[in-house]
Design a protein around this motif. Structure first.
Motif, mmCIF file in Angstrom:
data_model
loop_
_atom_site.group_PDB
_atom_site.id
_atom_site.type_symbol
_atom_site.label_atom_id
_atom_site.label_comp_id
_atom_site.label_asym_id
_atom_site.label_seq_id
_atom_site.Cartn_x
_atom_site.Cartn_y
_atom_site.Cartn_z
ATOM 1 N N PRO A 1 -3.328 -3.310 -5.946
ATOM 2 C CA PRO A 1 -2.407 -3.102 -4.823
ATOM 3 C C PRO A 1 -2.758 -1.869 -3.986
ATOM 4 C CG PRO A 1 -1.189 -3.679 -6.810
ATOM 5 C CD PRO A 1 -2.586 -3.417 -7.233
ATOM 6 N N ALA A 2 -3.263 -0.820 -4.618
ATOM 7 C CA ALA A 2 -3.643 0.383 -3.873
ATOM 8 C C ALA A 2 -4.842 0.107 -2.970
ATOM 9 C CB ALA A 2 -3.949 1.524 -4.836
ATOM 10 N N LEU A 3 -5.801 -0.659 -3.464
ATOM 11 C CA LEU A 3 -6.969 -0.997 -2.655
ATOM 12 C C LEU A 3 -6.573 -1.804 -1.418
ATOM 13 C CD1 LEU A 3 -9.316 -1.938 -5.605
ATOM 14 C CD2 LEU A 3 -9.758 -0.091 -3.980
ATOM 15 N N LEU A 4 -5.510 -2.566 -1.557
ATOM 16 C CA LEU A 4 -5.029 -3.390 -0.447
ATOM 17 C C LEU A 4 -3.982 -2.678 0.396
ATOM 18 C CD1 LEU A 4 -4.788 -6.775 -2.370
ATOM 19 C CD2 LEU A 4 -6.503 -6.133 -0.657
ATOM 20 N N GLY A 5 -3.769 -1.378 0.124
ATOM 21 C CA GLY A 5 -2.839 -0.588 0.924
ATOM 22 C C GLY A 5 -1.376 -0.840 0.638
ATOM 23 N N GLN A 6 -1.085 -1.414 -0.516
ATOM 24 C CA GLN A 6 0.296 -1.768 -0.848
ATOM 25 C C GLN A 6 1.017 -0.701 -1.672
ATOM 26 O OE1 GLN A 6 -0.339 -5.509 -2.825
ATOM 27 N NE2 GLN A 6 -0.998 -6.551 -0.961
ATOM 28 N N THR A 7 0.256 0.182 -2.302
ATOM 29 C CA THR A 7 0.842 1.276 -3.077
ATOM 30 C C THR A 7 0.033 2.548 -2.847
ATOM 31 O OG1 THR A 7 -0.485 0.747 -5.039
ATOM 32 C CG2 THR A 7 1.700 -0.253 -4.902
ATOM 33 N N ASP A 8 0.623 3.681 -3.169
ATOM 34 C CA ASP A 8 -0.038 4.970 -3.040
ATOM 35 C C ASP A 8 -1.128 5.118 -4.101
ATOM 36 O OD1 ASP A 8 -0.108 7.908 -2.193
ATOM 37 O OD2 ASP A 8 0.330 8.047 -4.349
ATOM 38 N N PRO A 9 -2.329 5.576 -3.747
ATOM 39 C CA PRO A 9 -3.419 5.696 -4.709
ATOM 40 C C PRO A 9 -3.077 6.552 -5.930
ATOM 41 C CG PRO A 9 -4.306 5.814 -2.502
ATOM 42 C CD PRO A 9 -2.810 5.813 -2.363
ATOM 43 N N LYS A 10 -2.424 7.698 -5.718
ATOM 44 C CA LYS A 10 -2.081 8.558 -6.864
ATOM 45 C C LYS A 10 -1.093 7.869 -7.784
ATOM 46 C CE LYS A 10 -2.083 12.437 -9.240
ATOM 47 N NZ LYS A 10 -1.233 12.038 -10.369
ATOM 48 N N ALA A 11 -0.098 7.218 -7.206
ATOM 49 C CA ALA A 11 0.876 6.497 -8.025
ATOM 50 C C ALA A 11 0.206 5.355 -8.787
ATOM 51 C CB ALA A 11 2.002 5.950 -7.142
ATOM 52 N N ALA A 12 -0.757 4.691 -8.132
ATOM 53 C CA ALA A 12 -1.473 3.599 -8.786
ATOM 54 C C ALA A 12 -2.285 4.111 -9.970
ATOM 55 C CB ALA A 12 -2.380 2.900 -7.783
#
Length: 415
Positions: free
Chosen positions: A389-400
């Protein structure tokens, strides 16, 4: 639910096995299990004919299973106490069976027969070694490389291959535009991991007991990948496709760089006439990092005829039959003499394929994304589920990354 299903199937398998043994009691038998290779049946019959010259009193039953069915089938046979004698295993799945005590250590056979041990590419056996034991030997092998669309590079004013992650991202941006993307990769079996390893990120710590990837470098890498995907510099099929989708995307001619297996390039080339040595350059990814995708031969520890099972593997990995495998599929076998001849023989007729196979040979000092762990599957699933989801811009990278770390450590803590 799955456990009940497996036990039910195992019970059925026991009944079938009893009938089979009763019918074939006049002759001993070993079973050969392959992974999704039904088209190779005529060649395997040839192995069996050669095997019967040495073991006329032992029949060979050949079973082939699709990749999606292989593990379930083998697990049910283990539960029934009747596992196939000789098994063709993909990737690092063998580590689970070795840890569970289901595989035979092949080290004594390799020590006893120098011809058997020395036929393999130096360092190749390391792919299947742990705890001082060798659990499998090579059948066929490929690994990740970086394929460059020279036409798009020229149009973007790029004169050389990237040598760092930052250069890779910069080049991807230069080659992207309407209907075009600068970079593409594949996302299964850790094939994308060189992108993280270029920045010094490891999946697990040295003893593989806990996650090691939640670092500032990983956050920076994940953020850069997500931003590049959002801008179109990275084709989002990298994170949503499987096999056909990314290969087809590169075959279209609208992708600047593709990091994947040699078999992926050959598949794309079969669909696109423009893919040749004039239009595509092949290089190692920055840092030389690569992820393997390999098949090897092992023997189930419960085999009643382990010596005969190893003899069948010796036939399958011999110069004679590996030459057939290499020429049939244009793939490395990690039989060093066979591979050397393959690369030389196709150099004039297909220079690109020859160069790909030459680079495909493993340098074990730069391998990454390969976990010799019984829990590799759990780790892979936990990590990818949180990171995609982070790679697809759906979640924050740090949270992921925080979520992935918690999930991976939980997976590692389970027995």
């Amino acid at each position: 639910m799955l456990r009940k299903l497996l036990l039910g199937v195992a019970a059925a398998a026991i009944g079938l096995t009893m009938i089979d043994v009763g019918a074939a009691s006049a002759k001993d038998k070993i079973t050969l299990l392959t992974w999704n290779l039904p088209v190779y049946g005529d060649k395997i019959k040839g192995w069996i004919e050669d095997f019967h010259k040495k073991h006329p009193d032992i029949d060979v039953e050949w079973i082939d299973k699709k990749g999606t069915d292989w593990a379930t089938f083998y697990q049910t046979q283990l539960a029934a106490g009747t596992p196939p004698d000789v098994i063709d295993v993909q990737g690092a799945l063998w580590a689970q069976y070795a840890a569970d005590g289901d595989m035979l250590d092949l080290t004594p056979y390799l020590k006893k027969d120098p011809d058997f041990a020395n036929r393999f590419t130096p360092g190749a056996l390391d792919l299947w070694q742990s705890d001082g034991k060798t659990w499998m030997v090579p059948w066929y092998f490929t690994r990740t490389l970086l394929y460059l669309n020279k036409r798009m590079m020229r149009a973007a004013g790029i004169a050389k291959a990237p040598t760092t992650f930052d250069e890779l991202m910069a080049d991807a941006k230069k080659m992207s535009g309407e209907g075009k993307s600068g970079f593409l990769t594949t996302n299964f079996d850790w094939l994308y991991w060189p992108l993280f390893k270029m920045n010094g990120v490891d999946i697990l710590d040295k003893d593989m007991s806990k996650a090691a990837f939640n670092t500032p470098a990983a956050q920076k890498t994940l953020t850069a990948l997500a931003d590049a995907t959002k801008s179109g510099a990275i084709n989002n099929i990298s994170w949503t496709g499987r096999w056909v989708e990314p290969n087809t995307a590169f075959a279209s001619g609208n992708v600047g760089m593709y990091m994947s297996l040699s078999s992926a390039l050959f598949w794309a080339a079969s669909k696109a006439g423009w893919i040749d040595d004039k239009n595509v350059e092949v290089v190692n990814a920055p840092g030389g990092w690569w992820v393997p995708s390999q098949h090897g031969w092992g023997v189930s520890k419960a085999s009643k005829h382990p010596d005969a099972a190893v003899d069948l593997i010796k036939i399958a990995t011999s110069d004679k039959w590996q030459t057939t495998m290499a020429s049939t599929f244009s793939i490395l076998t990690l039989n060093k003499d066979v591979d050397k001849k393959l690369i030389a023989n196709i150099k004039s007729e297909d220079p690109l394929k020859s160069k790909v196979l030459d680079l495909d040979q493993p340098d074990m000092s730069t391998i990454t994304g390969y976990l010799k762990s019984a829990k590799e599957g759990r780790v892979k699933e936990a990590f990818w589920g949180a990171i995609q989801p982070a790679l697809l811009g759906q979640t924050d990278p740090k949270a992921a990354l925080d979520s992935a770390e918690a999930l991976v450590n939980r997976a590692l803590s389970r027995p």
